[in-house]
Scaffold this active site. Structure first.
Site, PDB file in Angstrom:
ATOM      1  N   ASP A 184       2.354  -3.911  -9.292  1.00 35.59           N
ATOM      2  CA  ASP A 184       2.148  -5.229  -9.897  1.00 35.59           C
ATOM      3  C   ASP A 184       2.657  -5.270 -11.330  1.00 35.59           C
ATOM      4  O   ASP A 184       3.304  -6.230 -11.763  1.00 35.59           O
ATOM      5  CB  ASP A 184       0.663  -5.597  -9.882  1.00 35.59           C
ATOM      6  CG  ASP A 184       0.100  -5.721  -8.483  1.00 35.59           C
ATOM      7  OD1 ASP A 184       0.888  -5.676  -7.522  1.00 35.59           O
ATOM      8  OD2 ASP A 184      -1.129  -5.859  -8.354  1.00 35.59           O
ATOM      9  N   GLY A 217      -6.805 -14.452  -8.493  1.00 34.04           N
ATOM     10  CA  GLY A 217      -7.455 -13.892  -7.307  1.00 34.04           C
ATOM     11  C   GLY A 217      -6.787 -14.277  -5.998  1.00 34.04           C
ATOM     12  O   GLY A 217      -7.391 -14.175  -4.937  1.00 34.04           O
ATOM     13  N   ALA A 218      -5.539 -14.717  -6.052  1.00 34.43           N
ATOM     14  CA  ALA A 218      -4.833 -15.163  -4.845  1.00 34.43           C
ATOM     15  C   ALA A 218      -3.879 -14.097  -4.322  1.00 34.43           C
ATOM     16  O   ALA A 218      -3.018 -14.385  -3.493  1.00 34.43           O
ATOM     17  CB  ALA A 218      -4.064 -16.447  -5.139  1.00 34.43           C
ATOM     18  N   GLY A 219      -3.995 -12.860  -4.820  1.00 37.85           N
ATOM     19  CA  GLY A 219      -3.080 -11.813  -4.386  1.00 37.85           C
ATOM     20  C   GLY A 219      -1.704 -11.958  -5.021  1.00 37.85           C
ATOM     21  O   GLY A 219      -0.739 -11.327  -4.580  1.00 37.85           O
ATOM     22  N   HIS A 255       0.838  -1.214   0.000  1.00 28.85           N
ATOM     23  CA  HIS A 255       0.000   0.000   0.000  1.00 28.85           C
ATOM     24  C   HIS A 255       0.869   1.259   0.000  1.00 28.85           C
ATOM     25  O   HIS A 255       0.471   2.301   0.536  1.00 28.85           O
ATOM     26  CB  HIS A 255      -0.981   0.000   1.190  1.00 28.85           C
ATOM     27  CG  HIS A 255      -2.076  -1.014   1.038  1.00 28.85           C
ATOM     28  ND1 HIS A 255      -3.208  -0.783   0.300  1.00 28.85           N
ATOM     29  CD2 HIS A 255      -2.189  -2.276   1.511  1.00 28.85           C
ATOM     30  CE1 HIS A 255      -3.989  -1.858   0.344  1.00 28.85           C
ATOM     31  NE2 HIS A 255      -3.385  -2.774   1.062  1.00 28.85           N
TER      32      HIS A 255
END
Ligand code: ADP
Ligand code: MG
Length: 424
Positions: free
Chosen positions: A201, A151-153, A63
Site C-alpha cells: 500500500d 476503510g473501503a480497501g 496477500h
C-alpha cells in the site's frame, strides 16, 4: 458500534465525492486551496506547502507482499491532501476533515508505540518512525482532507501516512527515496498503529506513476518497475466497486494468515513463500500439513499471476488481464478464504454482465472489487452489480471508474521547473 456501522456513517458523508465517471486526477494548484484555507483558520498563517498522496487498487498480487512476493497496484486519482508547516518547538498538531473535529496536540519527544490512539496514530507514527531512523525532524502543524474512501480497501491509511512522509521529507530536507519513504510509512503502521501489513500500500501511494501499474517486488522494493497500463487507449475501463462493508473478523484473521504463511515457509526450509517456484508447488503441497496447503497454493499461483499480468501488459494486451483477475478472485475465495458474500456477489455479477474479469482487491473481508470492462459497458456492469446487491438485500455499492494516477507529490507551491542548462 461495529466497523460496518462506522463505515456506514462515513459513507454518507462521502457520497458526493465518489461516483462513476471519474476521469484524470482533477488536481493541481486549484485543489490545494481548500486545505490551505482551512489550515489558516485552524492554525493561523499559511502552510509551508500542500502535498497529496493517493489511495490505490491492486490489479493482481494479493496477500503476496508479506511473503516477499509480487504485486501490481495502481494509484487512484483520489488523494489525501495535507497542508503542513514545520514547527521549531517540538509540538505536533494534527487535524483531519475526516477525523474527530478536534486538534490533537502531541510532542515529538513523547511519541512512543501505544501512546497515541485513534486516527492520529497513523500520522504521528510516521513522525515517530522518522525519529527512530535517526532523522533530525521536529514538530509540525498538519491538516488533512481526503477524498480516499476510508476503510473501503482502497488504502486511506497508507495515503494518510505517505502524505506525512513526503511532507516531512520536504519540510526537513531529508531527501529520502520513494522506497525509503514507503518503508517509513509501513513501519508506522506496523509498529505504532499495530497493523501487520506488508509494504504494497505504501509503495503504491509513494511510487506509482500516472498511466502505469507498479510492478512491486516486496523483497526489494527499490527494484520496482513501471508497467504501461493504457486503459483508455485500449478501449477499456476499470470499475472500482466499494461494497461498503468491512467485516470485523478481518483484523485477527489477517495476522493468522500471515503467521500460517510464515510457518509454511519455515517447514519448507525457505526464507519466504516467494522462494517456492511454481514447478516446486506439487511437491511442497505433499509435504505440508493440510491446513497450510491452500494458503501456499494461493501465494505461489498468485505470484505467477503477477508475472503473467506484467507480460500481457508489456505486450500491450490489457484485456488479457480479465481471466487473470477472475482466477485471482477464485483463489482468494476458495484457497485463501478472504472474500465474503458481498465481494463474491460483486465479482460474479460483474462477470455475468460482461466484465472481462473481476476480483476483490485489498486484504479482504469486505472492501472493494475491481472489474475490467470494455469502454461503454460501465453502466451495464455497474447497474447489474447494483441490482444484484438490491436483490440480496445489501446496501447499494459505490462505483467509480479508475485511471492509473500519480503517486505522492507536492501540489503547492508548485515544484520549480528544471533550470535551463547553462551553456557549455
Ligand atoms: P483502508 O486503508 O482500506 O481505508 P484501514 O482500516 O487500513 O482501511 O484504515 C482506515 C483508518 O485510517 C481509519 O479508521 C482512520 O483511523 C484512518 N484514516 C484514513 N484516512 C483518514 C483521514 N483522512 N482522516 C482521519 N483518519 C483517517
Ligand atoms: Mg489500510
Amino acid at each position: 458500534m461495529n466497523r460496518t456501522d462506522q463505515r456506514d456513517d462515513r459513507a454518507n458523508a462521502e457520497d458526493t465525492r465518489f461516483g462513476v465517471g471519474v476521469e484524470g486526477d482533477g488536481e493541481g494548484d486549484g485543489r490545494a486551496g481548500r486545505p490551505a484555507d482551512t489550515f489558516r483558520q485552524l492554525f493561523g498563517g499559511a502552510p509551508d506547502g500542500v502535498w497529496a498522496a493517493p489511495g490505490r487498487v491492486n490489479l493482481i498480487g494479493e496477500h503476496t507482499d508479506y511473503n516477499d512476493g509480487f504485486a501490481l497496484p495502481i494509484a487512484l486519482p483520489q488523494t489525501t491532501l495535507l497542508a503542513a508547516r514545520a514547527r521549531t518547538d517540538g509540538l505536533l498538531r494534527l487535524h483531519s476533515a475526516q477525523g474527530d473535529h478536534r486538534i490533537t496536540e502531541l510532542t515529538v519527544a513523547g511519541l512512543a508505540p501505544g501512546a497515541v490512539t485513534g486516527w492520529a496514530a497513523y500520522p504521528a507514527g510516521v513522525v515517530w518512525a522518522l525519529t527512530e531512523a535517526g532523522h533530525p525532524v521536529g514538530g509540525a502543524d498538519l491538516h488533512f482532507d481526503s477524498a480516499v474512501p476510508v476503510g473501503a480497501g482502497l488504502s486511506s491509511s497508507a495515503a494518510l501516512e505517505c502524505a506525512v512522509a513526503v511532507a516531512y521529507d520536504a519540510l526537513y530536507g531529508l531527501e529520502l527515496t520513494g522506497p525509503e519513504l514507503a518503508r517509513t510509512a509501513q513501519r508506522a503502521e506496523n509498529a505504532f498503529v499495530g497493523v501487520p501489513c506488508g509494504i504494497m500500500d505504501q509503495m503504491a501511494s509513494v511510487c506509482c506513476t500516472a498511466g502505469a501499474a507498479l510492478h512491486l517486488d516486496a523483497r526489494t522494493p527499490e527494484h520496482h518497475g513501471q508497467v504501461p497500463f493504457d486503459l483508455r487507449g485500449q478501449g477499456l475501463r476499470l470499475l472500482v466497486i466499494d461494497t461498503r462493508v468491512s467485516h470485523d473478523l478481518g483484523d485477527g484473521a489477517y495476522a493468522a494468515l500471515r503467521a500460517g504463511c510464515e510457518r509454511a515457509a519455515a517447514l519448507l526450509g525457505l526464507p519466504a513463500l516467494r522462494d517456492l517456484p511454481a514447478e516446486g508447488l506439487p511437491g511442497a503441497l505433499r509435504a505440508l500439513p493440510g491446513e497450510l496447503v491452500p494458503l501456499v497454493r494461493h501465494v505461489v499461483t498468485e505470484n505467477a499471476r503477477v508475472t503473467e499480468a506484467v507480460s500481457r501488459l508489456r505486450e500491450g494486451d490489457a484485456a488479457a488481464l480479465g481471466p487473470i483477475l477472475a482466477e485471482g478472485h477464485a483463489s482468494l475465495r476458495d484457497d485463501y478464504r478472504v472474500s465474503c458474500p458481498e465481494t463474491d456477489l460483486a465479482a460474479a455479477a460483474a462477470q455475468d454482465a460482461g466484465a472481462l474479469g473481476a476480483r476483490m482487491t485489498g486484504g479482504g473481508f469486505g472492501g472493494s472489487v475491481i472489474a475490467l470492462v470494455r469502454a461503454g459497458a460501465e453502466d451495464a456492469v455497474g447497474g447489474a452489480v447494483t441490482a444484484a446487491f438490491e436483490a440480496a438485500g445489501y446496501r447499494a455499492p459505490r462505483i467509480l471508474s479508475a485511471v492509473p494516477a500519480a503517486g505522492a507529490r507536492r501540489l503547492w507551491p508548485s515544484p520549480a521547473p528544471p533550470s535551463p542548462e547553462s551553456p557549455s
